[in-house]
Design an enzyme around this catalytic site. Structure first.
Site, PDB file in Angstrom:
ATOM      1  N   HIS A 130      -0.396   6.515   6.298  1.00 31.51           N
ATOM      2  CA  HIS A 130       0.124   6.286   4.941  1.00 31.51           C
ATOM      3  C   HIS A 130       0.431   7.631   4.295  1.00 31.51           C
ATOM      4  O   HIS A 130      -0.116   8.658   4.708  1.00 31.51           O
ATOM      5  CB  HIS A 130      -0.904   5.537   4.083  1.00 31.51           C
TER       6      HIS A 130
ATOM      7  N   SER B 185       0.792  -1.221   0.000  1.00 31.71           N
ATOM      8  CA  SER B 185       0.000   0.000   0.000  1.00 31.71           C
ATOM      9  C   SER B 185       0.826   1.274   0.000  1.00 31.71           C
ATOM     10  O   SER B 185       0.350   2.323  -0.449  1.00 31.71           O
ATOM     11  CB  SER B 185      -0.953   0.007   1.202  1.00 31.71           C
TER      12      SER B 185
END
Length: 288
Positions: free
Chosen positions: A265, A39
């Site tokens: 993230h 990811s």
């Protein structure tokens, strides 16, 4: 790294100018670029999402590098991917990532390893433990209090898996330049925390989590060095833009993102910074 955290809240130059009219055969072919990884490479929730299964963005670092280099990109990065998903089908019917490689591949980037050590699950556990000891280090105690640091051991166990991935890449794409792209700076590099509702980590755990990420990146750098690949340091150029940085300076989102991105993230600016690190590495070194 993995999708689990979502539930918690040749340097290769740009394709050269065509040769003089009538000598098209002398033109340089577009670089055949294959992007692999998890990811942090696919950029979940960063606009615009182009693959709902893998949560892949057209503004992830690979897409930015490909556009800058006028490269032909095959992007198979996928949220939740582990080293096992390089050679086997991932959950959801996603094909093995290494199947995208062939003898004509010129450039490969790969970001992998975070899900192998269960880092998203670790962060979820840390968040759950914080309320009982917000000024202490309950997560470090949980994972390393017995004297055997389970995360350090998981990183060590992942090293040979990354080595296998690199061997697999070289077998399938023997002429490619291979780049192992590390993880950006997630936590304050000075170890000073920012415990809050949006960053539910105990003050004493920030430095420990920082050190675990540095251990992971160091392992990736070693495997790259021994595996005929180039390591791309995305940590150094992102220091100061971790999840504790103020809005506008934050390239890693908190557990409750303010800018479209998965929790903990990179947002679009973070992916752009990672692309810049790849570009710098491409410019700085030769083919190997």
């Amino acid at each position: 790294m993995g999708a689990a955290l979502l539930s918690t809240g040749a340097a290769l130059a740009p394709a050269g100018p065509a040769a003089a009219a009538g000598t098209a055969s002398a033109s340089r072919h577009a670089v055949d670029y294959v992007a692999l990884g998890d990811s942090y490479a696919s950029a979940p929730l960063v606009p615009t999402q182009v693959d709902p299964t893998c949560l892949r963005s057209d503004r992830n670092y690979a897409s930015l590098v490909a556009r800058s280099r006028s490269a032909s990109l095959t992007d198979v990065t996928c949220s939740g991917a582990t080293t096992a998903d390089m050679t086997a089908s991932q959950t959801g019917g996603v094909p093995a990532q290494l199947d995208a490689l062939n003898r004509g591949t010129d450039l490969v980037t790969v970001t992998i390893g975070g899900n192998d050590i269960g880092f998203s699950t670790v962060l979820g556990t840390c968040a759950q433990l914080t309320s009982a000891e917000p000024t202490g280090s309950p997560c470090r105690t949980h994972f390393a209090g017995s004297g055997d640091d389970r995360i350090t051991q998981a990183i060590a166990n992942t090293g040979p898996k990354v080595a296998d991935v690199l061997r697999g890449i070289h077998r399938r794409a023997p002429h490619a330049r291979v780049m192992v792209v590390g993880y950006p700076d997630l936590f304050p590099d000075d170890g000073v925390g920012c415990t809050s509702k949006t960053v539910p980590l105990a003050m004493g755990d920030f430095a420990w989590l920082r050190d675990k990420e540095k251990e992971l990146n160091a392992m990736l750098a070693r495997q790259a060095r021994h595996g005929r690949a180039q390591y791309v340091n995305t940590y150094a150029p992102t220091v100061g833009h971790d999840l504790c940085a103020p809005t506008g300076e934050r390239w890693i989102e908190t557990f409750a993102p303010e800018t479209p991105a998965a929790p903990v993230h990179p947002n679009a600016t973070g992916e752009s910074a990672m692309a810049g690190a790849v570009e710098a590495a491409l410019a700085r070194h030769g083919r190997r």
